[in-house]
Enzyme design. Structure first.
Site: not given
Length: 318
Positions: A63, A88, A188, A236
């Protein structure tokens, strides 16, 4: 062969620079020789205390780089600055730990190491702490004097983008489709707020969206149709605290949490689908491409030389 290897390293260091800016892995070798040791120990301690923080650190670096370059502008405190931009606010985190790491580095090497370089190093060590790949971090970035909430709102890709829009967003930063899909693999690890995927459960549904029905049902208990917007779910579901290639296997099974995840496999872009299949079948290929993409991302519009400054406190300018 040695000459070719040197040229490759040099090109990576210069990637994304229009002004001959150079970054180097040995930038702090003399001026702050204990830098990597200090940061690695602090990151390992933080991740051991809370595995989720690793994803938060990687997200901070991402970011930061996507908003006017990798200049630590996201770390500047202020109600009207990047920290409180829509992508954010309420979700960017880890600032206190970054400040603590900066304080330790300042004690060892006062006024030497930039906050922008710290973010790049912290992101690498966070991935390594969860058994992910390592890569060579290059240094020499300087810190911005300003931050832009409007630029953050405009440049950070929302979770509702389809594959074509994601490709365009990353191309605007000088990153390829391969970089984009590989970097998406950072999902992930980490978690996402209910508000970012609620529409996938209850509508309105986006064109081409696909989600496994049993996965949809399992998410509804933690993300109800009303309220619960800040409830968290793992990006994930299989191995949420291990940096591996399960994220891509989830996409093949229509179990991507965000629309911007699932569209990489289920959308209308064969290029992203092929990359998902490649990474799902070869973790080593994913790891190699992810490391390369992190190096390229870390070189977006960096400040060097006399531009910017070296902040002594990451939350404010000197």
């Amino acid at each position: 062969m040695a000459i070719m290897s040197f040229v490759l390293v040099l090109l990576l260091a210069l990637h994304g620079s229009a002004l001959g800016q150079t970054l180097s892995s040995s930038f702090y070798r003399s001026s702050c020789p204990n830098l990597t040791t200090i940061v690695r120990a602090a990151v390992q301690q933080a991740v051991q205390a809370e595995a989720r923080i690793a994803a938060s650190f990687v997200r901070l670096h991402f970011h930061d780089c996507f908003v006017n370059g990798c200049d630590a502008s996201i770390l500047l405190d202020g109600a009207n600055l990047e920290q409180n931009a829509f992508p954010n606010a309420g979700s960017a985190r880890g600032f206190d730990i970054v400040d603590s790491i900066k304080s330790s580095v300042e004690s060892s090497c006062p006024g030497v190491v930039s906050c922008a370089d710290l973010l790049a190093l912290i992101a690498r060590d966070s991935v390594v702490a969860l058994n992910g790949p390592s890569w060579t971090v290059v240094f020499g970035r300087r810190d911005s004097l300003t931050a832009s909430q409007s630029a953050a709102n405009a440049n950070l890709p929302p979770p509702t983008l389809n594959a074509s829009a994601l490709i365009a967003s990353f191309q605007n930063q000088g990153l390829s489709t391969t970089d984009m899909v590989a970097l998406s693999g950072a999902h992930t690890i980490g978690q996402a707020r209910c508000t970012t995927f609620k529409a996938r459960l209850y509508g309105p549904f986006q064109r081409g969206d696909q989600m496994d029905q049993s996965f949809n049902t399992s998410l509804q208990s933690s993300c109800p149709s009303s309220n619960g917007d800040t409830n968290l779910s793992p990006l994930d579901v299989q191995t949420p605290t291990s940096f591996d290639n399960r994220y891509f296997r989830n996409l093949q099974n229509r179990r991507g949490l965000l629309f911007s995840d699932q569209t990489l496999f289920s959308g209308n872009q064969a290029s992203t689908r092929n990359l998902v299949n490649s990474y799902a079948s070869s973790q080593s290929t994913f790891f190699q491409d992810f490391g390369n993409a992190m190096v390229r991302m870390g070189n977006i519009n960096v400040l060097t030389g006399s531009n910017g400054e070296i902040r002594r406190n990451c939350g404010r300018t000197n």
